[in-house]
Design a protein around this motif. Structure first.
Motif, PDB file in Angstrom:
ATOM      1  N   VAL A 180       0.872  -1.177   0.000  1.00 37.88           N
ATOM      2  CA  VAL A 180       0.000   0.000   0.000  1.00 37.88           C
ATOM      3  C   VAL A 180       0.908   1.226   0.000  1.00 37.88           C
ATOM      4  O   VAL A 180       1.691   1.424   0.929  1.00 37.88           O
ATOM      5  N   PHE A 181       0.810   2.021  -1.044  1.00 36.36           N
ATOM      6  CA  PHE A 181       1.747   3.121  -1.265  1.00 36.36           C
ATOM      7  C   PHE A 181       0.995   4.449  -1.259  1.00 36.36           C
ATOM      8  O   PHE A 181       0.048   4.647  -2.007  1.00 36.36           O
ATOM      9  N   ASN A 182       1.439   5.358  -0.384  1.00 38.40           N
ATOM     10  CA  ASN A 182       0.787   6.662  -0.272  1.00 38.40           C
ATOM     11  C   ASN A 182       1.810   7.773  -0.431  1.00 38.40           C
ATOM     12  O   ASN A 182       2.895   7.719   0.147  1.00 38.40           O
ATOM     13  N   VAL A 183       1.464   8.763  -1.248  1.00 37.30           N
ATOM     14  CA  VAL A 183       2.310   9.938  -1.441  1.00 37.30           C
ATOM     15  C   VAL A 183       1.618  11.118  -0.793  1.00 37.30           C
ATOM     16  O   VAL A 183       0.462  11.421  -1.095  1.00 37.30           O
ATOM     17  N   THR A 184       2.289  11.772   0.118  1.00 36.07           N
ATOM     18  CA  THR A 184       1.706  12.901   0.827  1.00 36.07           C
ATOM     19  C   THR A 184       2.590  14.131   0.668  1.00 36.07           C
ATOM     20  O   THR A 184       3.821  14.028   0.564  1.00 36.07           O
ATOM     21  N   GLU A 185       1.968  15.299   0.608  1.00 36.40           N
ATOM     22  CA  GLU A 185       2.720  16.546   0.453  1.00 36.40           C
ATOM     23  C   GLU A 185       3.376  16.971   1.754  1.00 36.40           C
ATOM     24  O   GLU A 185       4.402  17.644   1.750  1.00 36.40           O
ATOM     25  N   SER A 186       2.774  16.584   2.878  1.00 33.69           N
ATOM     26  CA  SER A 186       3.311  16.979   4.179  1.00 33.69           C
ATOM     27  C   SER A 186       3.435  15.769   5.079  1.00 33.69           C
ATOM     28  O   SER A 186       2.513  14.955   5.176  1.00 33.69           O
ATOM     29  N   ILE A 187       4.558  15.617   5.730  1.00 37.86           N
ATOM     30  CA  ILE A 187       4.764  14.480   6.629  1.00 37.86           C
ATOM     31  C   ILE A 187       3.814  14.542   7.812  1.00 37.86           C
ATOM     32  O   ILE A 187       3.552  13.540   8.485  1.00 37.86           O
ATOM     33  N   GLU A 188       3.226  15.721   8.048  1.00 37.72           N
ATOM     34  CA  GLU A 188       2.252  15.859   9.133  1.00 37.72           C
ATOM     35  C   GLU A 188       0.982  15.067   8.838  1.00 37.72           C
ATOM     36  O   GLU A 188       0.190  14.800   9.741  1.00 37.72           O
ATOM     37  N   ASP A 189       0.782  14.722   7.552  1.00 43.96           N
ATOM     38  CA  ASP A 189      -0.403  13.953   7.185  1.00 43.96           C
ATOM     39  C   ASP A 189      -0.318  12.503   7.632  1.00 43.96           C
ATOM     40  O   ASP A 189      -1.259  11.740   7.477  1.00 43.96           O
TER      41      ASP A 189
END
Length: 274
Positions: A180-189
């Motif tokens: 399961v691969f997730n790309v997030t703009e902020s590590i806070e997410d």
């Protein structure tokens, strides 16, 4: 018995997708329905061709499709039927789905050429409008099994794990492992991701190999492509998000982009399946 619709116009990429689907069907004892939408050339329309002309063309197309079904049946020893239609592509494909009670659709995707744009239009329409999984096969890919699945998951599109039903089927059927691969703009997410994803909710995954990976990046497509390069999966799975009219002016579907650019098979699963 699972039933696959294979969309074909007898082009190179469609033929490749047909043999990919047939190999998959043979391995898993599926049934195949070859779907062709016959079209009439603009020249015939301009010339106001007779009813006899259209009838003759229909017979030719039917014979060609029947011969292809017999060839697939002979080569792969699988139950193969065909469905010839004319009219609107999406409407006729939905009609074929209902008549043959099909479980998912296989379509070929051309290389980056004019043919890709023409064929791709139908692929993109299918993944956004058909309420069944669509498996998109690049023109150069042969079926060698499905042992590793990369599921690119977007937590910011109000997605739930209802779409996991079909992924779960593929995982079990092919004894595959899933990332399961997730790309997030902020590590806070990260907190939101952990709260949003519960892999064990409603599913017994004790016997399944799975992992979860999240990275920080504003270039989602490039991040997915890099993860494909690093992990070498057999299948990329995505759930297309439907943008409203205003959103569509500023955003392009990431699933649609990957359908055009992808170098491995892409399984597009609709968010809400009846």
């Amino acid at each position: 018995m699972k039933t696959i619709i294979v969309c074909t116009d007898f082009s190179h990429e469609a033929e490749n997708a047909t043999h990919y689907a047939a190999s998959l069907a043979k391995e898993n004892k599926y049934r195949i329905v070859l779907f062709t939408l016959q079209t009439v050339s603009i020249h015939a329309l301009n010339a106001q061709a007779s009813a006899d002309f259209f009838y003759t063309q229909t017979l030719k197309n039917q014979t060609k499709l029947s011969d292809k079904a017999a060839e697939i049946n002979s080569l792969y020893s699988i139950e193969t039927e065909y469905h010839l239609a004319s009219g609107n592509f999406i409407e006729e494909l939905e009609n074929c789905l209902n008549i043959h009670e099909c479980d998912f659709i296989v379509m070929g995707m051309a290389e980056k050429t004019l043919e890709q744009k023409l064929l791709g239009n139908n692929v993109i329409r299918a993944i956004h409008r058909i309420k069944k999984p669509v498996l998109i096969i690049p023109a150069h890919i042969e079926y060698t099994g499905i042992r590793k699945i990369l599921f690119s998951y977007d937590t910011h599109k109000n997605m739930t794990w209802s779409a996991l039903n079909d992924i779960y089927y593929f995982i079990n059927k092919f004894d595959a492992e899933i990332e399961v691969f997730n790309v997030t703009e902020s590590i806070e997410d990260f907190t939101e991701v952990i709260h949003d994803i519960d892999l064990n909710s409603g599913y017994d995954l004790n016997d399944i190999k799975y992992s979860f990976k999240m990275i920080q990046s504003i270039e989602v497509i490039k991040a997915i492509e890099e993860e494909i390069r690093l992990t070498n999966p057999d299948l990329l799975t995505m759930v297309p998000y439907k943008y409203n009219l205003l959103e569509s002016l500023f955003h392009r579907s990431k699933t649609a982009i990957m359908a055009y650019k992808n170098k491995i098979p892409l399984l597009s699963i609709p968010l809400n399946i009846d």
